[in-house]
Scaffold this motif. Sequence first.
Motif, PDB file in Angstrom:
ATOM      1  N   GLN A 232      24.633   6.116  17.933  1.00  0.00           N
ATOM      2  CA  GLN A 232      25.615   5.045  17.771  1.00  0.00           C
ATOM      3  C   GLN A 232      26.918   5.300  18.511  1.00  0.00           C
ATOM      4  N   VAL A 233      27.199   6.558  18.868  1.00  0.00           N
ATOM      5  CA  VAL A 233      28.401   6.834  19.653  1.00  0.00           C
ATOM      6  C   VAL A 233      28.317   6.170  21.027  1.00  0.00           C
ATOM      7  N   LEU A 234      27.120   5.851  21.481  1.00  0.00           N
ATOM      8  CA  LEU A 234      26.971   5.143  22.765  1.00  0.00           C
ATOM      9  C   LEU A 234      27.675   3.795  22.747  1.00  0.00           C
ATOM     10  N   LEU A 235      27.817   3.214  21.563  1.00  0.00           N
ATOM     11  CA  LEU A 235      28.458   1.904  21.461  1.00  0.00           C
ATOM     12  C   LEU A 235      29.933   1.966  21.823  1.00  0.00           C
ATOM     13  N   GLU A 236      30.525   3.151  21.816  1.00  0.00           N
ATOM     14  CA  GLU A 236      31.912   3.278  22.265  1.00  0.00           C
ATOM     15  C   GLU A 236      32.059   2.835  23.723  1.00  0.00           C
ATOM     16  N   GLY A 237      30.974   2.911  24.484  1.00  0.00           N
ATOM     17  CA  GLY A 237      31.011   2.498  25.882  1.00  0.00           C
ATOM     18  C   GLY A 237      30.650   1.044  26.100  1.00  0.00           C
ATOM     19  N   THR A 238      30.696   0.243  25.034  1.00  0.00           N
ATOM     20  CA  THR A 238      30.328  -1.176  25.122  1.00  0.00           C
ATOM     21  C   THR A 238      31.368  -2.023  24.393  1.00  0.00           C
ATOM     22  N   ASN A 239      31.158  -3.339  24.405  1.00  0.00           N
ATOM     23  CA  ASN A 239      32.040  -4.225  23.631  1.00  0.00           C
ATOM     24  C   ASN A 239      31.483  -4.534  22.253  1.00  0.00           C
ATOM     25  N   LEU A 240      30.454  -3.805  21.825  1.00  0.00           N
ATOM     26  CA  LEU A 240      30.018  -3.843  20.433  1.00  0.00           C
ATOM     27  C   LEU A 240      30.943  -2.971  19.592  1.00  0.00           C
ATOM     28  N   SER A 241      31.318  -3.420  18.412  1.00  0.00           N
ATOM     29  CA  SER A 241      32.037  -2.562  17.476  1.00  0.00           C
ATOM     30  C   SER A 241      31.081  -1.519  16.931  1.00  0.00           C
ATOM     31  N   GLU A 242      31.456  -0.246  17.022  1.00  0.00           N
ATOM     32  CA  GLU A 242      30.668   0.825  16.419  1.00  0.00           C
ATOM     33  C   GLU A 242      31.088   1.073  14.975  1.00  0.00           C
ATOM     34  N   GLY A 243      31.869   0.146  14.417  1.00  0.00           N
ATOM     35  CA  GLY A 243      32.274   0.265  13.026  1.00  0.00           C
ATOM     36  C   GLY A 243      33.600   0.944  12.816  1.00  0.00           C
ATOM     37  N   ARG A 244      34.289   1.326  13.902  1.00  0.00           N
ATOM     38  CA  ARG A 244      35.643   1.850  13.715  1.00  0.00           C
ATOM     39  C   ARG A 244      36.512   0.753  13.097  1.00  0.00           C
ATOM     40  N   GLY A 245      37.435   1.179  12.242  1.00  0.00           N
ATOM     41  CA  GLY A 245      38.244   0.196  11.535  1.00  0.00           C
ATOM     42  C   GLY A 245      37.576  -0.324  10.273  1.00  0.00           C
ATOM     43  N   THR A 246      36.457   0.321   9.876  1.00  0.00           N
ATOM     44  CA  THR A 246      35.796  -0.002   8.615  1.00  0.00           C
ATOM     45  C   THR A 246      35.575   1.305   7.851  1.00  0.00           C
ATOM     46  N   THR A 247      35.041   1.199   6.650  1.00  0.00           N
ATOM     47  CA  THR A 247      34.774   2.402   5.856  1.00  0.00           C
ATOM     48  C   THR A 247      33.459   3.065   6.224  1.00  0.00           C
ATOM     49  N   TYR A 305      13.628  11.094  12.653  1.00  0.00           N
ATOM     50  CA  TYR A 305      14.442  10.029  13.239  1.00  0.00           C
ATOM     51  C   TYR A 305      15.022  10.480  14.574  1.00  0.00           C
ATOM     52  N   GLN A 306      14.935   9.614  15.587  1.00  0.00           N
ATOM     53  CA  GLN A 306      15.478   9.886  16.912  1.00  0.00           C
ATOM     54  C   GLN A 306      16.638   8.916  17.178  1.00  0.00           C
ATOM     55  N   PRO A 307      17.864   9.323  16.848  1.00  0.00           N
ATOM     56  CA  PRO A 307      18.986   8.388  16.914  1.00  0.00           C
ATOM     57  C   PRO A 307      19.307   7.905  18.327  1.00  0.00           C
ATOM     58  N   VAL A 308      19.195   8.785  19.323  1.00  0.00           N
ATOM     59  CA  VAL A 308      19.562   8.377  20.691  1.00  0.00           C
ATOM     60  C   VAL A 308      18.549   7.379  21.231  1.00  0.00           C
ATOM     61  N   LYS A 309      17.291   7.687  21.102  1.00  0.00           N
ATOM     62  CA  LYS A 309      16.237   6.769  21.540  1.00  0.00           C
ATOM     63  C   LYS A 309      16.366   5.424  20.839  1.00  0.00           C
ATOM     64  N   THR A 310      16.618   5.457  19.534  1.00  0.00           N
ATOM     65  CA  THR A 310      16.722   4.219  18.761  1.00  0.00           C
ATOM     66  C   THR A 310      17.855   3.339  19.277  1.00  0.00           C
ATOM     67  N   THR A 311      19.035   3.924  19.474  1.00  0.00           N
ATOM     68  CA  THR A 311      20.181   3.126  19.922  1.00  0.00           C
ATOM     69  C   THR A 311      19.981   2.616  21.345  1.00  0.00           C
ATOM     70  N   LEU A 312      19.407   3.425  22.215  1.00  0.00           N
ATOM     71  CA  LEU A 312      19.183   2.960  23.591  1.00  0.00           C
ATOM     72  C   LEU A 312      18.221   1.784  23.636  1.00  0.00           C
ATOM     73  N   LEU A 313      17.135   1.859  22.903  1.00  0.00           N
ATOM     74  CA  LEU A 313      16.184   0.742  22.893  1.00  0.00           C
ATOM     75  C   LEU A 313      16.778  -0.472  22.183  1.00  0.00           C
ATOM     76  N   VAL A 345      26.689   8.593  27.792  1.00  0.00           N
ATOM     77  CA  VAL A 345      25.230   8.766  27.780  1.00  0.00           C
ATOM     78  C   VAL A 345      24.797   9.936  28.657  1.00  0.00           C
ATOM     79  N   GLY A 346      25.545  10.206  29.728  1.00  0.00           N
ATOM     80  CA  GLY A 346      25.257  11.380  30.542  1.00  0.00           C
ATOM     81  C   GLY A 346      24.345  11.170  31.723  1.00  0.00           C
ATOM     82  N   LYS A 347      23.844   9.957  31.915  1.00  0.00           N
ATOM     83  CA  LYS A 347      22.952   9.635  33.029  1.00  0.00           C
ATOM     84  C   LYS A 347      23.422   8.343  33.676  1.00  0.00           C
TER      85      LYS A 347
END
Length: 384
Positions: A232-247, A305-313, A345-347
């Motif tokens: 989910q940290v990948l969302l920092e590189g997008t215009n999706l809110s990654e939930g910052r500003g929430t609990t 659980y594979q968090p990186v694969k899940t968020t990328l797909l 993401v590193g690539k």
Amino acid sequence: MVKTGLIKFLKNPPKVLTGKNIGLLCHQASILPDLTPAWVALKALFPQGLKILFSPQHGLLGEKQANMIESADTIEPETELPVISLYGPRFAPEPEHLAEIDILLVDLQDVGTRVYTYIWTLLLTMEACAKAGVKVIVLDRPNPIAGNIEGPLLEEGLFSFVGLAPLPMRHGLTIGELAFYFKQKFSLDLELEVVPMEGWTRDMFFPETGLPWVSPSPNMPRFETALVYPGQVLLEGTNLSEGRGTTLPFEIFGAPWLKVLALKKFFSKISEIKVQAINFVPWFDKWAGRICQGIKLWVKRPQTYQPVKTTLLMLKEVLAQNPEFSFRRPPYEYTWSKCPFDIIVGKEKMREALNNQNEEQILALLEEGVKEFQEEIEALKLYA
């Protein structure tokens, strides 16, 4: 209960510290099980020896938000020790700071993810100590998301303060093992010692340690946050809110325009996770004050659980269904020209693969170089 390096160190402090001047790199999660801060316990043990504290990003007590929000030097009130910030006016101790000490102790709680900046503060500090002839002793702590490894592997052209060495996104190491990796990788002429934990194994997630979870940064309030963070940290590189500003940062995400029902169908195919459609309003950061259509993530089986694969797909699905989606523009973590998503993401080719809806390429980039990394670190592992 797992015994951290700090617990073991305090029980049997090395004789080499007798009569030495000591520094400590630490933060609010540097605690004993009874929540006593490391600097208080060490000051009691070495009342004349402990001279100076160093703090990483977010400040000694975790009061600063993320991404280029700097901390000032200050005084720790209980011990009256100077606190030198390593995120802001400088990113490593300066020669005059290290001239005051003979040995630097490091007690930092990492979260097992390459972009979490504490490990890069460790690297830069190790380099400074090598030049100054200061010994480093790392008091090891658990990798809260166990020893699993998941790419992508960071490519050199995208090095930044969220990645200064070719680590995979989920590196699978403890901070003590990373110290050995950095010394070897960069051929540091450094006297390095790691005080290992007792009772930790590579298949262990943080709740199994018996240790209290103290938020290591403002947006890492729960162990469950750390579970999803590598993706989910990948969302920092997008215009999706990654939930910052929430609990529930990183555990929820969304945007005013997000087509949530389509994403629910995507997540229904992943057995390790379940999701809930929600609305939320961030108090600050992206979409502050706006109602976001969002998703709440619940990890059912962290072991597989594979968090990186899940968020990328998931991002591939978002791109296909939401024309309002875009990648964030610079700057990001003191990088002024490169695409933030790329350095996270590193690539460099990953963004192209997402834009082209090329799942085969996404999966290939995830695995590229990971096997070689696993072989490289095998001899450095301290725990089975």
